[in-house]
Scaffold this motif. Sequence first.
Motif, PDB file in Angstrom:
ATOM      1  N   VAL A 131      55.771   0.966 -58.692  1.00 49.89           N
ATOM      2  CA  VAL A 131      56.283  -0.255 -59.340  1.00 49.89           C
ATOM      3  C   VAL A 131      57.479  -0.789 -58.558  1.00 49.89           C
ATOM      4  N   GLU A 132      58.397   0.149 -58.199  1.00 48.84           N
ATOM      5  CA  GLU A 132      59.618  -0.275 -57.490  1.00 48.84           C
ATOM      6  C   GLU A 132      59.300  -0.884 -56.125  1.00 48.84           C
ATOM      7  N   ARG A 133      58.293  -0.289 -55.454  1.00 48.71           N
ATOM      8  CA  ARG A 133      57.881  -0.860 -54.163  1.00 48.71           C
ATOM      9  C   ARG A 133      57.291  -2.247 -54.371  1.00 48.71           C
ATOM     10  N   GLY A 134      56.548  -2.394 -55.491  1.00 52.30           N
ATOM     11  CA  GLY A 134      55.889  -3.663 -55.803  1.00 52.30           C
ATOM     12  C   GLY A 134      56.860  -4.795 -56.067  1.00 52.30           C
ATOM     13  N   ILE A 135      57.968  -4.472 -56.764  1.00 59.69           N
ATOM     14  CA  ILE A 135      58.907  -5.557 -57.094  1.00 59.69           C
ATOM     15  C   ILE A 135      59.886  -5.848 -55.958  1.00 59.69           C
ATOM     16  N   ASN A 136      59.837  -5.007 -54.919  1.00 62.83           N
ATOM     17  CA  ASN A 136      60.767  -5.167 -53.804  1.00 62.83           C
ATOM     18  C   ASN A 136      60.739  -6.575 -53.209  1.00 62.83           C
ATOM     19  N   ARG A 137      59.525  -7.135 -53.060  1.00 64.60           N
ATOM     20  CA  ARG A 137      59.461  -8.449 -52.419  1.00 64.60           C
ATOM     21  C   ARG A 137      60.084  -9.550 -53.281  1.00 64.60           C
ATOM     22  N   TRP A 138      60.166  -9.277 -54.601  1.00 62.40           N
ATOM     23  CA  TRP A 138      60.790 -10.265 -55.479  1.00 62.40           C
ATOM     24  C   TRP A 138      62.307 -10.135 -55.471  1.00 62.40           C
ATOM     25  N   ARG A 160      67.174  -4.593 -52.104  1.00 68.95           N
ATOM     26  CA  ARG A 160      65.841  -3.998 -52.080  1.00 68.95           C
ATOM     27  C   ARG A 160      65.737  -2.881 -53.098  1.00 68.95           C
ATOM     28  N   THR A 161      64.516  -2.575 -53.503  1.00 68.74           N
ATOM     29  CA  THR A 161      64.322  -1.550 -54.538  1.00 68.74           C
ATOM     30  C   THR A 161      63.540  -0.350 -53.994  1.00 68.74           C
ATOM     31  N   ASP A 162      63.359  -0.313 -52.653  1.00 66.95           N
ATOM     32  CA  ASP A 162      62.511   0.753 -52.092  1.00 66.95           C
ATOM     33  C   ASP A 162      63.284   1.698 -51.175  1.00 66.95           C
ATOM     34  N   LYS A 175      85.604  18.010 -42.890  1.00 71.60           N
ATOM     35  CA  LYS A 175      86.391  18.085 -41.648  1.00 71.60           C
ATOM     36  C   LYS A 175      86.264  16.773 -40.871  1.00 71.60           C
ATOM     37  N   ALA A 176      87.202  16.555 -39.958  1.00 70.70           N
ATOM     38  CA  ALA A 176      87.195  15.322 -39.173  1.00 70.70           C
ATOM     39  C   ALA A 176      85.969  15.279 -38.263  1.00 70.70           C
ATOM     40  N   GLY A 177      85.722  14.138 -37.689  1.00 67.13           N
ATOM     41  CA  GLY A 177      84.582  13.983 -36.788  1.00 67.13           C
ATOM     42  C   GLY A 177      83.494  13.154 -37.422  1.00 67.13           C
ATOM     43  N   SER A 178      82.503  12.782 -36.609  1.00 63.98           N
ATOM     44  CA  SER A 178      81.462  11.911 -37.151  1.00 63.98           C
ATOM     45  C   SER A 178      80.354  12.721 -37.817  1.00 63.98           C
ATOM     46  N   LEU A 179      79.513  12.024 -38.526  1.00 68.48           N
ATOM     47  CA  LEU A 179      78.378  12.652 -39.196  1.00 68.48           C
ATOM     48  C   LEU A 179      77.364  13.077 -38.152  1.00 68.48           C
ATOM     49  N   THR A 180      76.682  14.190 -38.423  1.00 65.14           N
ATOM     50  CA  THR A 180      75.637  14.603 -37.508  1.00 65.14           C
ATOM     51  C   THR A 180      74.290  14.435 -38.197  1.00 65.14           C
ATOM     52  N   PRO A 181      73.529  13.435 -37.792  1.00 62.66           N
ATOM     53  CA  PRO A 181      72.226  13.247 -38.427  1.00 62.66           C
ATOM     54  C   PRO A 181      71.318  14.455 -38.206  1.00 62.66           C
ATOM     55  N   ALA A 182      70.499  14.747 -39.224  1.00 63.92           N
ATOM     56  CA  ALA A 182      69.535  15.837 -39.094  1.00 63.92           C
ATOM     57  C   ALA A 182      68.513  15.449 -38.039  1.00 63.92           C
ATOM     58  N   THR A 183      67.987  16.440 -37.337  1.00 62.50           N
ATOM     59  CA  THR A 183      66.982  16.123 -36.318  1.00 62.50           C
ATOM     60  C   THR A 183      65.639  15.869 -36.983  1.00 62.50           C
ATOM     61  N   GLY A 184      64.774  15.159 -36.305  1.00 62.69           N
ATOM     62  CA  GLY A 184      63.443  14.855 -36.847  1.00 62.69           C
ATOM     63  C   GLY A 184      63.466  13.552 -37.619  1.00 62.69           C
ATOM     64  N   SER A 185      62.307  13.019 -37.897  1.00 58.46           N
ATOM     65  CA  SER A 185      62.196  11.744 -38.601  1.00 58.46           C
ATOM     66  C   SER A 185      62.393  11.954 -40.084  1.00 58.46           C
ATOM     67  N   PRO A 186      63.089  11.006 -40.740  1.00 61.83           N
ATOM     68  CA  PRO A 186      63.196  11.115 -42.187  1.00 61.83           C
ATOM     69  C   PRO A 186      61.832  10.953 -42.849  1.00 61.83           C
ATOM     70  N   PRO A 187      61.641  11.584 -44.017  1.00 59.52           N
ATOM     71  CA  PRO A 187      60.351  11.468 -44.660  1.00 59.52           C
ATOM     72  C   PRO A 187      60.059  10.015 -45.023  1.00 59.52           C
ATOM     73  N   GLY A 188      58.823   9.654 -44.955  1.00 58.80           N
ATOM     74  CA  GLY A 188      58.406   8.336 -45.388  1.00 58.80           C
ATOM     75  C   GLY A 188      58.601   7.256 -44.343  1.00 58.80           C
ATOM     76  N   THR A 189      58.927   7.673 -43.095  1.00 57.09           N
ATOM     77  CA  THR A 189      59.050   6.650 -42.052  1.00 57.09           C
ATOM     78  C   THR A 189      57.925   6.800 -41.043  1.00 57.09           C
TER      79      THR A 189
END
Lengths: 219, 62
Positions: A154-161, A168-170, A205-219
Amino acid sequence: MDQASIDRAYARLSRHYDLLFERVFDGGRRRIFRALPDRPAARVLEVGVGTGLSLPLYPKTTRVVGIDYSGDMLRCASERIHLDRLPNVSLLRMDATNLVFPDGTFDAVIAAYVISATPHPERVIAEMWRVCRSGGRILFLNHFLSENTLLARVERGINRWTKPWGFRTDLELAGLLQQTGLRPDRIERVNLFGMWRLVVCTKRKAGSLTPATGSPPGT
Amino acid sequence: MPIDKDLLDILACPACRTPVTYEARDGEWLVCAACSRRYPIRDGIPVMLLEEAQTGAPKASP
């Protein structure tokens, strides 16, 4: 969603925003303040301050810097500051993916109903992290795509509106956390039917965020 | 100065990250000495956006 169309949407919304959203979103907004550190934060950045609905909720001893991309929304916030007499608040027009503050400037950085209203949520989060001091708190409150398959559909469906209205709702929380490397202390369900979530993080701690390796789910 | 000093102390140019200074000449501006960009202050709100910056010598008011 690009920045120009989002800006147009919020120029349209600015006059009616409080009427449309104040009540629905108020519960979540108040929960943010319960999640702030026990010792009142000296300096807080509110990203996407909008019409400034949360500004009267800050302790008067907290220096608040509110930023938004939309000049129309900021004009409403400015009126509120004058009417409610809030000398502790400063407003700036700024791009949330290019914050003009040095690293570690703020004790807490807050974004309420912003992350799904920006073309680059991961870049906003990286900037929020950068300008937060080590030991400080990063809080964001947003709607995220439900884990329930039917609701998610439903949330994906209303996203375009909703997109022409600047949000966005997705947006998926798990994917966003993986993409940014953000590890929340806790996630609270808030607002109507718990459909919105308050994500509470501490910058350990100080420093930048370290993104997890690999693609996020759903991409 | 109409802009709070505490706030000015933490503001930098969005293009080159150099601290900006306040200037009241042909309107109000925050000015970057390093790259010469000038950011307008409109209705008391500094506009720290690259696309709204004026480059080079002062021209019109914001």
